[in-house]
Design a protein around this motif. Structure first.
Motif, PDB file in Angstrom:
ATOM      1  N   ALA A 153      50.467 -31.838  40.322  1.00  0.00           N
ATOM      2  CA  ALA A 153      49.868 -32.649  41.386  1.00  0.00           C
ATOM      3  C   ALA A 153      50.887 -33.617  41.977  1.00  0.00           C
ATOM      4  CB  ALA A 153      48.660 -33.410  40.834  1.00  0.00           C
ATOM      5  N   GLY A 154      51.640 -34.302  41.119  1.00  0.00           N
ATOM      6  CA  GLY A 154      52.634 -35.243  41.612  1.00  0.00           C
ATOM      7  C   GLY A 154      53.719 -34.575  42.437  1.00  0.00           C
ATOM      8  N   MET A 155      54.172 -33.419  41.976  1.00  0.00           N
ATOM      9  CA  MET A 155      55.222 -32.709  42.707  1.00  0.00           C
ATOM     10  C   MET A 155      54.715 -32.212  44.058  1.00  0.00           C
ATOM     11  SD  MET A 155      58.065 -32.711  40.842  1.00  0.00           S
ATOM     12  CE  MET A 155      59.088 -31.255  40.975  1.00  0.00           C
ATOM     13  N   ALA A 156      53.487 -31.672  44.110  1.00  0.00           N
ATOM     14  CA  ALA A 156      52.933 -31.208  45.384  1.00  0.00           C
ATOM     15  C   ALA A 156      52.806 -32.370  46.371  1.00  0.00           C
ATOM     16  CB  ALA A 156      51.581 -30.544  45.150  1.00  0.00           C
ATOM     17  N   MET A 157      52.353 -33.519  45.879  1.00  0.00           N
ATOM     18  CA  MET A 157      52.245 -34.712  46.732  1.00  0.00           C
ATOM     19  C   MET A 157      53.624 -35.114  47.268  1.00  0.00           C
ATOM     20  SD  MET A 157      50.781 -38.467  45.634  1.00  0.00           S
ATOM     21  CE  MET A 157      49.253 -37.775  44.975  1.00  0.00           C
ATOM     22  N   ALA A 158      54.613 -35.113  46.391  1.00  0.00           N
ATOM     23  CA  ALA A 158      55.958 -35.512  46.800  1.00  0.00           C
ATOM     24  C   ALA A 158      56.582 -34.498  47.754  1.00  0.00           C
ATOM     25  CB  ALA A 158      56.837 -35.693  45.565  1.00  0.00           C
ATOM     26  N   THR A 180      56.391 -38.807  43.360  1.00  0.00           N
ATOM     27  CA  THR A 180      57.497 -38.878  42.402  1.00  0.00           C
ATOM     28  C   THR A 180      57.119 -39.732  41.202  1.00  0.00           C
ATOM     29  OG1 THR A 180      59.097 -38.626  44.205  1.00  0.00           O
ATOM     30  CG2 THR A 180      59.924 -39.492  42.118  1.00  0.00           C
ATOM     31  N   GLY A 181      56.417 -40.836  41.468  1.00  0.00           N
ATOM     32  CA  GLY A 181      55.985 -41.699  40.368  1.00  0.00           C
ATOM     33  C   GLY A 181      54.999 -41.023  39.450  1.00  0.00           C
ATOM     34  N   LEU A 182      54.031 -40.294  40.033  1.00  0.00           N
ATOM     35  CA  LEU A 182      53.074 -39.554  39.206  1.00  0.00           C
ATOM     36  C   LEU A 182      53.787 -38.481  38.393  1.00  0.00           C
ATOM     37  CD1 LEU A 182      50.238 -38.801  38.282  1.00  0.00           C
ATOM     38  CD2 LEU A 182      49.963 -37.471  40.393  1.00  0.00           C
ATOM     39  N   ALA A 183      54.738 -37.789  39.007  1.00  0.00           N
ATOM     40  CA  ALA A 183      55.511 -36.778  38.270  1.00  0.00           C
ATOM     41  C   ALA A 183      56.251 -37.417  37.095  1.00  0.00           C
ATOM     42  CB  ALA A 183      56.501 -36.086  39.206  1.00  0.00           C
ATOM     43  N   PHE A 184      56.821 -38.592  37.312  1.00  0.00           N
ATOM     44  CA  PHE A 184      57.544 -39.285  36.244  1.00  0.00           C
ATOM     45  C   PHE A 184      56.616 -39.676  35.098  1.00  0.00           C
ATOM     46  CE2 PHE A 184      58.597 -43.501  34.492  1.00  0.00           C
ATOM     47  CZ  PHE A 184      59.752 -43.173  33.809  1.00  0.00           C
ATOM     48  N   GLY A 191      60.767 -34.138  37.021  1.00  0.00           N
ATOM     49  CA  GLY A 191      60.229 -34.154  38.375  1.00  0.00           C
ATOM     50  C   GLY A 191      61.013 -35.058  39.303  1.00  0.00           C
ATOM     51  N   PRO A 192      61.221 -36.349  38.951  1.00  0.00           N
ATOM     52  CA  PRO A 192      62.040 -37.205  39.805  1.00  0.00           C
ATOM     53  C   PRO A 192      63.455 -36.674  40.009  1.00  0.00           C
ATOM     54  CG  PRO A 192      60.785 -38.531  38.268  1.00  0.00           C
ATOM     55  CD  PRO A 192      60.568 -37.101  37.852  1.00  0.00           C
ATOM     56  N   GLY A 193      64.014 -35.995  39.002  1.00  0.00           N
ATOM     57  CA  GLY A 193      65.344 -35.424  39.160  1.00  0.00           C
ATOM     58  C   GLY A 193      65.382 -34.359  40.234  1.00  0.00           C
ATOM     59  N   VAL A 194      64.413 -33.445  40.203  1.00  0.00           N
ATOM     60  CA  VAL A 194      64.331 -32.393  41.220  1.00  0.00           C
ATOM     61  C   VAL A 194      64.128 -33.005  42.595  1.00  0.00           C
ATOM     62  CG1 VAL A 194      62.943 -30.447  42.043  1.00  0.00           C
ATOM     63  CG2 VAL A 194      63.487 -30.655  39.604  1.00  0.00           C
ATOM     64  N   LEU A 195      63.211 -33.949  42.701  1.00  0.00           N
ATOM     65  CA  LEU A 195      62.887 -34.556  43.991  1.00  0.00           C
ATOM     66  C   LEU A 195      64.037 -35.404  44.518  1.00  0.00           C
ATOM     67  CD1 LEU A 195      59.232 -35.480  43.048  1.00  0.00           C
ATOM     68  CD2 LEU A 195      59.904 -33.809  44.790  1.00  0.00           C
ATOM     69  N   LEU A 307      62.717 -24.505  50.354  1.00  0.00           N
ATOM     70  CA  LEU A 307      63.837 -23.745  49.801  1.00  0.00           C
ATOM     71  C   LEU A 307      64.753 -24.635  48.960  1.00  0.00           C
ATOM     72  CD1 LEU A 307      64.869 -21.442  52.790  1.00  0.00           C
ATOM     73  CD2 LEU A 307      64.002 -20.698  50.566  1.00  0.00           C
ATOM     74  N   VAL A 308      65.066 -25.813  49.458  1.00  0.00           N
ATOM     75  CA  VAL A 308      65.952 -26.711  48.717  1.00  0.00           C
ATOM     76  C   VAL A 308      65.302 -27.148  47.411  1.00  0.00           C
ATOM     77  CG1 VAL A 308      67.036 -28.990  48.733  1.00  0.00           C
ATOM     78  CG2 VAL A 308      67.239 -27.498  50.725  1.00  0.00           C
ATOM     79  N   VAL A 309      64.026 -27.535  47.472  1.00  0.00           N
ATOM     80  CA  VAL A 309      63.309 -27.939  46.256  1.00  0.00           C
ATOM     81  C   VAL A 309      63.279 -26.788  45.254  1.00  0.00           C
ATOM     82  CG1 VAL A 309      61.030 -28.511  45.346  1.00  0.00           C
ATOM     83  CG2 VAL A 309      61.912 -29.737  47.337  1.00  0.00           C
ATOM     84  N   SER A 310      63.010 -25.580  45.736  1.00  0.00           N
ATOM     85  CA  SER A 310      62.952 -24.421  44.847  1.00  0.00           C
ATOM     86  C   SER A 310      64.306 -24.146  44.205  1.00  0.00           C
ATOM     87  CB  SER A 310      62.482 -23.183  45.623  1.00  0.00           C
ATOM     88  OG  SER A 310      61.159 -23.339  46.083  1.00  0.00           O
ATOM     89  N   LEU A 311      65.361 -24.175  44.993  1.00  0.00           N
ATOM     90  CA  LEU A 311      66.693 -23.890  44.454  1.00  0.00           C
ATOM     91  C   LEU A 311      67.116 -24.940  43.439  1.00  0.00           C
ATOM     92  CD1 LEU A 311      68.506 -22.703  47.706  1.00  0.00           C
ATOM     93  CD2 LEU A 311      67.867 -21.301  45.740  1.00  0.00           C
ATOM     94  N   VAL A 312      66.867 -26.220  43.737  1.00  0.00           N
ATOM     95  CA  VAL A 312      67.216 -27.283  42.797  1.00  0.00           C
ATOM     96  C   VAL A 312      66.390 -27.151  41.518  1.00  0.00           C
ATOM     97  CG1 VAL A 312      67.131 -29.773  42.390  1.00  0.00           C
ATOM     98  CG2 VAL A 312      68.003 -28.899  44.561  1.00  0.00           C
TER      99      VAL A 312
END
Length: 360
Positions: A153-158, A180-184, A191-195, A307-312
């Motif tokens: 949920a956090g990642m989709a929001m971000a 990002t905060g919810l992912a953390f 999650g914050p690292g990917v974002l 694409l960038v999020v997926s690759l990272v």
């Protein structure tokens, strides 16, 4: 007139598609959440942590039996505890707790739909949600009492916030920072690292992202994420410095680099064997979308974000010392959004093939 970066309404999308998608999402989300004991290994220990919170009222240090359990921050556990307090007169405690999964799945579907619409145009948000629901990994692990669903949920929001950030400071920054905060607070630094890496790469790779609007949105996102990053870690540090260091080093960096014996190791080319089924049918449909709409897709700012999020994200998973198939969950949404661009153009035999393979 649609903008050049958007595909317009899918030719085969019925007018009742949104209502049908909402109904089907509700059925998917809440089917199987109640009426059974905790399943497999993840649910019993998750419920044990929530039950200890219920008994002690301690929201800072998750405990399992009498021992601190520092593998994950407490966002999901606290949400589940809220449902337990709200519904303990009507449902068994473990069933009430599992409704937190339903809440976070709903948030994930909402922001995936918004992102699909943002990327491709009206009607495509419905298709993005349907693709996400059809993925084998979400069907396999999407209804458990596990913190990974809050991470999804956090990642989709971000993701949605990042896609907005180039043009809209307030909502782009707010959703990016809050997600990002919810992912953390759900799973730690992954999650914050990917974002964070994705947000920095966008202007490095694409000149259209080197704008004052985007910089302001990132500044607002940095402010919005601060309470999530500071409150619980500070309370934990003040309570017990050793527990803080155990969580911070062992359960974030130790898992990734392998200097702590936590989590199953990534052996025998784990992700090369696993990637294709956990992402099915989103990955092959995304490839089809990138080929079918190649002139539009690679110039589409939303597709670039996905694409960038997926690759990272996948690069980090492929290089991590530990691996489980459920670690793929937060990276399904961007694939589903890309895939939505071509779902309506699948030939009849392609629809039948995907339906048949998804049901195996």
């Amino acid at each position: 007139m649609p903008s050049p970066n958007r595909a317009g309404p899918p030719p085969s999308a019925p007018r009742a598609g949104l209502a049908g998608a909402i109904l089907w999402s509700a059925v998917f989300t809440f089917s199987g959440l109640v009426g059974h004991d905790p399943w497999k290994q993840d649910e019993p220990y998750s419920f044990g942590i929530i039950y200890n919170m219920y008994l002690t009222g301690d929201l800072v240090v998750p405990t399992l039996a009498a021992d601190p359990f520092m593998e994950k921050p407490p966002a999901y556990y606290i949400t589940a505890l809220g449902f337990v307090h709200l519904l303990d007169d009507w449902l068994p405690l473990h069933d009430a707790a599992r409704l937190a999964t339903g809440l976070y799945l709903t948030v994930a579907f909402l922001f995936t739909g918004l992102l699909g619409r943002r990327v491709w145009g009206d009607g495509y948000g419905v298709l993005a949600v349907l693709v996400l629901m059809s993925t084998l990994e979400l069907n396999h692990n999407g209804h458990y009492l596990i913190t990974d669903i809050a991470l999804v949920a956090g990642m989709a929001m971000a993701f949605y916030g990042l896609a907005l950030a180039r043009q809209r400071v307030l909502w782009g920054g707010l959703w990016l920072g809050t997600g990002t905060g919810l992912a953390f607070l759900s799973k730690g630094l992954l999650g914050p690292g990917v974002l964070g890496l994705s947000a920095l790469l966008m202007p490095a790779l694409f000149s259209s992202w080197r704008s004052g609007t985007y910089r302001k949105a990132l500044l607002l996102a940095s402010i919005a994420v601060l309470p999530w990053l500071l409150v619980w870690p500070t309370l934990l540090y003040l309570r017990d410095t050793e527990l803080f260091l155990r969580w911070f080093w062992d359960n974030n960096f130790g898992r990734f680099f392998g200097f702590s014996e936590l989590g199953p190791p990534a052996r025998d080319f784990f992700w090369l064997r696993t990637f294709y089924w956990v992402t099915f049918p989103a990955f092959p449909l995304a490839l089809f979308a990138l080929w079918r709409r190649r002139r539009q897709a690679f110039a589409n700012e939303g597709v670039r974000v996905a694409l960038v999020v997926s690759l990272v994200g996948w690069s980090l998973l492929f290089t991590s010392h530990t691996a489980r198939d459920l670690y793929a969950l937060p990276l399904l949404a961007p694939l589903a959004v890309i895939a939505a661009g071509a779902v309506a153009e699948l030939p009849a035999w392609g629809n039948r093939l995907v339906y048949w393979l998804s049901g195996i």
